[in-house]
Scaffold this active site. Structure first.
Site, PDB file in Angstrom:
ATOM      1  N   ASP A 150       0.728  -1.486  -0.353  1.00 11.11           N
ATOM      2  CA  ASP A 150      -0.561  -0.033  -0.077  1.00 11.11           C
ATOM      3  C   ASP A 150       1.260   1.434   0.263  1.00 11.11           C
ATOM      4  OD1 ASP A 150      -2.031   1.662   0.666  1.00 11.11           O
ATOM      5  OD2 ASP A 150      -1.848   2.007   2.656  1.00 11.11           O
ATOM      6  N   SER A 151      -0.113   2.097  -0.145  1.00 17.27           N
ATOM      7  CA  SER A 151       1.035   3.521  -0.329  1.00 17.27           C
ATOM      8  C   SER A 151       1.810   3.925   1.354  1.00 17.27           C
ATOM      9  CB  SER A 151       0.120   4.984  -0.275  1.00 17.27           C
ATOM     10  OG  SER A 151      -1.303   4.872  -0.052  1.00 17.27           O
ATOM     11  N   CYS A 203      -3.913  -1.251  -2.005  1.00 20.29           N
ATOM     12  CA  CYS A 203      -4.306   0.602  -2.365  1.00 20.29           C
ATOM     13  C   CYS A 203      -4.986   0.564  -3.729  1.00 20.29           C
ATOM     14  CB  CYS A 203      -3.400   0.748  -2.409  1.00 20.29           C
ATOM     15  SG  CYS A 203      -2.831   2.461  -3.151  1.00 20.29           S
ATOM     16  N   THR A 221      -6.103   3.183  -5.592  1.00 15.74           N
ATOM     17  CA  THR A 221      -5.129   4.305  -5.907  1.00 15.74           C
ATOM     18  C   THR A 221      -4.404   3.154  -6.703  1.00 15.74           C
ATOM     19  OG1 THR A 221      -5.353   6.017  -4.838  1.00 15.74           O
ATOM     20  CG2 THR A 221      -4.117   5.807  -6.369  1.00 15.74           C
ATOM     21  N   GLU A 257      -5.705   9.440   9.306  1.00 18.45           N
ATOM     22  CA  GLU A 257      -4.212   9.392   9.637  1.00 18.45           C
ATOM     23  C   GLU A 257      -4.370  10.314  10.752  1.00 18.45           C
ATOM     24  OE1 GLU A 257      -1.306   9.512   6.686  1.00 18.45           O
ATOM     25  OE2 GLU A 257      -2.213   7.988   6.361  1.00 18.45           O
ATOM     26  N   CYS A 307     -11.388   2.892  -0.455  1.00 19.82           N
ATOM     27  CA  CYS A 307     -10.177   3.438  -0.702  1.00 19.82           C
ATOM     28  C   CYS A 307      -9.572   3.310   1.357  1.00 19.82           C
ATOM     29  CB  CYS A 307     -10.078   5.226   0.238  1.00 19.82           C
ATOM     30  SG  CYS A 307      -8.770   5.965   1.221  1.00 19.82           S
ATOM     31  N   THR A 308      -8.150   2.570   1.320  1.00 14.60           N
ATOM     32  CA  THR A 308      -8.245   1.682   2.578  1.00 14.60           C
ATOM     33  C   THR A 308      -8.629   3.278   3.827  1.00 14.60           C
ATOM     34  OG1 THR A 308      -5.675   2.688   2.514  1.00 14.60           O
ATOM     35  CG2 THR A 308      -5.869   0.734   1.312  1.00 14.60           C
ATOM     36  N   HIS A 309      -8.196   3.884   3.460  1.00 10.50           N
ATOM     37  CA  HIS A 309      -8.775   4.594   4.834  1.00 10.50           C
ATOM     38  C   HIS A 309     -10.361   4.502   5.458  1.00 10.50           C
ATOM     39  CE1 HIS A 309      -4.575   5.405   4.234  1.00 10.50           C
ATOM     40  NE2 HIS A 309      -4.393   6.272   5.723  1.00 10.50           N
TER      41      HIS A 309
HETATM   42  N1  DGL Z   1      -3.854   3.629  -0.485  1.00  8.70           N
HETATM   43  C1  DGL Z   1      -5.131   4.746  -0.717  1.00  8.70           C
HETATM   44  C2  DGL Z   1      -6.054   4.311  -1.529  1.00  8.70           C
HETATM   45  O1  DGL Z   1      -6.483   3.239  -0.781  1.00  8.70           O
HETATM   46  C3  DGL Z   1      -5.194   5.806   0.354  1.00  8.70           C
HETATM   47  C4  DGL Z   1      -3.734   7.093   0.457  1.00  8.70           C
HETATM   48  C5  DGL Z   1      -3.451   7.494  -0.187  1.00  8.70           C
HETATM   49  O2  DGL Z   1      -3.736   8.929  -1.119  1.00  8.70           O
HETATM   50  O3  DGL Z   1      -1.860   6.749  -0.832  1.00  8.70           O
HETATM   51  O4  DGL Z   1      -6.462   4.670  -2.317  1.00  8.70           O
END
Ligand code: DGL
Length: 273
Positions: free
Chosen positions: A14-15, A77, A79, A156, A188-190
Site C-alpha cells: 500500500d502507499s 491500495c 489508487t 491519519e 480507499c484503504t483508509h
Molecule cells: N491507499 C490509498 C488508497 O487506497 C489512500 C492513501 C493515498 O492516497 O495514498 O487509495
C-alpha cells in the site's frame, strides 16, 4: 506448485498504513498464511499523484515483494490498483490481486436497485475503475462517484469519530444520498476506519461495502484455485517494511492490527535514487 511455494508468504503493498485494513482482513480469513507488508510511507499519499508516477511506485513495490519470495501479490491500495493493476500483473510473475474488482463485484451483488455510490481518492475516482467493474457485473447500474480527498488526512489524524469528520462526510455524501444510492463502496484503504461514522451519515438503508473484506475473500479463492494455500502447518509469520521512519508506523500499526508488530524494517524501494 510445490509445497515450498505454497509455504511462501503473501506480499501486500500500500502507499502507507491504510493497507493494514486489507492485511488485517487477510490475516483474519487466512490465519495459516505468512505475510510480507510494504507500506510506501515515504511517498504517501498516492491519491493526488499522476498515473505514471503511481505506476512506477507500484512496480518498485512489486519488485521488492517478489524479491522477498512471495507467492502472490495483493495491491492493498485502491489508487495503485486503479492506476497500475495491468502493469503489476505483467511484472510480478506470481498471481496478483487488486482491491477494485472484489469491491466492485461485492457492490454489484449487494445493491438492491443498482444505484451505487463509490467514494475514494481523486486518483481512484478519475480512473473510473470501479465504474467499469460494476458495469461489467450489472450493465444497468447507476454509479455515482465522489472523490473525498479530506478523508485520508482526517483518518491519519485519528479523527475517526470527530465532528469535523462528520461534517466533511455529510458534505461529500449529500449529493449521492440525494440521488438515492442504496449501496456505498468504501474505495480507499483508509475509509473502513470511518465506517461507524459513515454508517450514521448514510443511514441504515444504505449498504456499506468494504473492499478489505471482499479482497480477503477473493484471495482465499485465488489461492485455492492456484493450489497455493499453505497446508504445511508451519507457524506463519508477519513481516513489515516501510520506506520512511518506522516509529510512527509501529504505533499506528499496533492500533490497527490489535497486535505487536515484531519484524519492522525501513527499506528503500526507489529505483531512481
Ligand atoms: N491507499 C490509498 C488508497 O487506497 C489512500 C492513501 C493515498 O492516497 O495514498 O487509495
Amino acid at each position: 506448485m510445490g509445497t515450498q511455494q505454497a509455504a511462501a508468504p503473501i506480499g501486500v503493498f500500500d502507499s502507507g498504513l491504510g493497507g493494514l485494513t486489507v492485511l488485517r482482513a487477510i490475516r483474519e480469513r487466512l490465519p495459516g498464511e505468512s505475510t510480507v507488508y510494504l507500506g510506501d510511507t515515504a511517498r504517501v499519499p498516492y491519491g493526488p499523484k499522476a498515473a505514471e508516477t503511481i505506476q512506477r511506485y507500484a512496480l518498485e513495490a512489486t519488485d521488492f515483494l517478489v524479491g522477498k519470495g512471495v507467492k502472490a501479490v495483493v495491491i492493498a491500495c485502491n489508487t495503485a490498483t486503479a492506476r497500475a493493476l495491468p502493469d503489476v500483473i505483467a511484472r510480478a510473475g506470481v498471481p496478483v490481486l487488486g482491491v477494485v474488482e472484489p469491491g466492485g463485484r461485492a457492490a454489484a451483488e449487494a445493491s438492491r436497485d443498482g444505484r451505487i455510490g463509490v467514494i475514494g481518492t481523486r486518483g481512484t475516482i478519475s480512473s473510473r475503475a470501479y465504474n467499469a467493474v460494476i458495469h461489467e457485473q450489472r450493465p444497468d447500474a447507476v454509479v455515482l462517484e465522489q472523490a473525498c480527498p479530506l478523508f485520508v488526512p482526517l483518518v491519519e489524524e485519528g479523527w475517526t469519530e470527530d465532528q469535523v469528520s462528520r461534517l466533511t462526510a455529510e458534505r461529500y455524501l449529500r449529493p449521492l444520498l440525494d440521488e438515492g444510492i442504496d449501496t456505498l463502496v468504501l474505495a480507499c484503504t483508509h475509509y473502513p476506519l470511518l465506517k461507524p461514522l459513515l454508517a450514521q451519515v448514510v443511514g441504515p438503508e444504505v449498504v456499506l461495502i468494504d473492499s478489505a473484506e471482499s479482497t480477503a475473500e477473493a484471495l482465499e479463492v485465488l489461492l485455492a484455485e492456484a493450489a497455493l494455500g499453505n497446508l504445511t502447518g508451519q507457524e506463519p509469520d508477519a513481516r513489515y517494511y516501510v520506506t520512511d521512519e518506522a516509529a510512527r508506523f509501529d504505533s499506528l500499526a499496533r492500533r490497527l492490527l490489535g497486535e505487536e508488530v515484531d519484524h519492522l524494517e525501513t527499506v528503500s524501494v526507489d529505483s531512481t535514487g
